[in-house]
Every structure is written in C-alpha cells, then in structure tokens.
Scaffold this motif. Structure first.
Motif, PDB file in Angstrom:
ATOM      1  N   VAL A   2       0.837  -1.194   0.000  1.00  0.00           N
ATOM      2  CA  VAL A   2       0.000   0.000   0.000  1.00  0.00           C
ATOM      3  C   VAL A   2       0.876   1.250   0.000  1.00  0.00           C
ATOM      4  CG1 VAL A   2      -1.684   1.340   1.291  1.00  0.00           C
ATOM      5  CG2 VAL A   2      -1.893  -1.157   1.183  1.00  0.00           C
ATOM      6  N   GLN A   3       0.529   2.175  -0.865  1.00  0.00           N
ATOM      7  CA  GLN A   3       1.241   3.451  -0.910  1.00  0.00           C
ATOM      8  C   GLN A   3       0.254   4.591  -1.033  1.00  0.00           C
ATOM      9  OE1 GLN A   3       4.210   3.094  -4.146  1.00  0.00           O
ATOM     10  NE2 GLN A   3       5.750   3.451  -2.562  1.00  0.00           N
ATOM     11  N   ALA A 100      -7.360   1.607   7.813  1.00  0.00           N
ATOM     12  CA  ALA A 100      -7.310   0.295   7.167  1.00  0.00           C
ATOM     13  C   ALA A 100      -8.668  -0.389   7.165  1.00  0.00           C
ATOM     14  CB  ALA A 100      -6.292  -0.596   7.869  1.00  0.00           C
ATOM     15  N   ASP A 114      -3.918   4.143   9.651  1.00  0.00           N
ATOM     16  CA  ASP A 114      -2.944   3.066   9.512  1.00  0.00           C
ATOM     17  C   ASP A 114      -1.930   3.280   8.392  1.00  0.00           C
ATOM     18  OD1 ASP A 114      -5.919   1.732  10.143  1.00  0.00           O
ATOM     19  OD2 ASP A 114      -4.299   0.996  11.442  1.00  0.00           O
ATOM     20  N   TYR A 115      -2.323   3.999   7.390  1.00  0.00           N
ATOM     21  CA  TYR A 115      -1.441   4.234   6.246  1.00  0.00           C
ATOM     22  C   TYR A 115      -1.187   5.735   6.118  1.00  0.00           C
ATOM     23  CZ  TYR A 115      -3.020  -0.464   4.985  1.00  0.00           C
ATOM     24  OH  TYR A 115      -3.324  -1.799   4.993  1.00  0.00           O
TER      25      TYR A 115
END
Length: 126
Positions: A2-3, A100, A114-115
């Motif tokens: 994931v980006q 997420a 989360d990201y």
C-alpha cells in the motif's frame, strides 16, 4: 504494498490557493475513511480534514474551516484537499492518511490511521 503519494504542494503567496492530491495504490480505499494532517517545524502533527468512506461526511479543524475542502474520487482512488485563502500559518508538511478498516468513520485522531504518505511541503509567504 500500500502506498499513499501526495502531490500538489509548493510555494504560494498569502491569499492564494493550492490543491493537494493523494493517490493510493496497492488496495482500494473506496470504503475507507481518509484524512489530511500537517506538521509545521517544531510543532506536533495536527489534524486538518477528514472524509468518510461515503463521501458526504467531512470534518475540518477550526483553523481551516471555510477555507479548505476535502473531497474524494473513488474511481481514481484519490483524495484531494483544496486550500483557499492560504495564510502563512498554514505552512507545513501535509500528510495524507487512510484507515485500514472499511466502513469506519472519519477521525481527527492520527493514531486511528494506519497508512500514511510521505508528505508534501506547503509554504505560504506573507
């Protein structure tokens, strides 16, 4: 993998506008809340804006309310931050973030995301 990749930052005069983009890859975030945070030199990271998975639910920090608009294009897996009437105090590194879990509400709390992207610099000159 994931980006989240932010773009659109830069140098602008006070009163000007910028539009930040955050393109996600590695998974779809169409059912995930996403947000923007910022961190100025010597200060803690702070909440700017968030948008729910369904889109219409948006939340803003009082300092940007009425000037910034968060939006999303699920077809492009992208979230935007339109910034108008910029002030020198808006100068910071702006970060995109995503939760997420699906169908979770938007949040102003950074620890619930989360990201994170790598950030994009926004500098507003007086």
């Amino acid at each position: 993998q994931v980006q989240l990749v932010e773009s659109g930052g830069g140098l602008v005069q006070a009163g000007g506008s910028l539009r930040l983009s955050c393109a996600a890859s590695g998974r779809t975030f169409s059912k995930n809340a996403m947000g923007w945070f910022r961190q100025a030199p010597g200060k803690e990271r702070e909440f700017v804006a968030a948008i729910g998975w369904s889109g219409p639910s948006t939340y803003y920090a009082n300092s940007v309310k009425g000037r910034f608009t968060i939006s999303r294009d699920n077809a492009k897996n992208t979230v935007y931050l339109q910034m108008n009437s910029l002030k020198p105090e808006d100068t910071a590194v702006y970060y995109c973030a995503a939760r997420a879990g699906t169908f979770l509400p938007a949040s102003s709390r950074s620890y619930e995301y989360d990201y994170w992207g790598q950030g994009t610099q926004v500098t507003v000159s007086s």
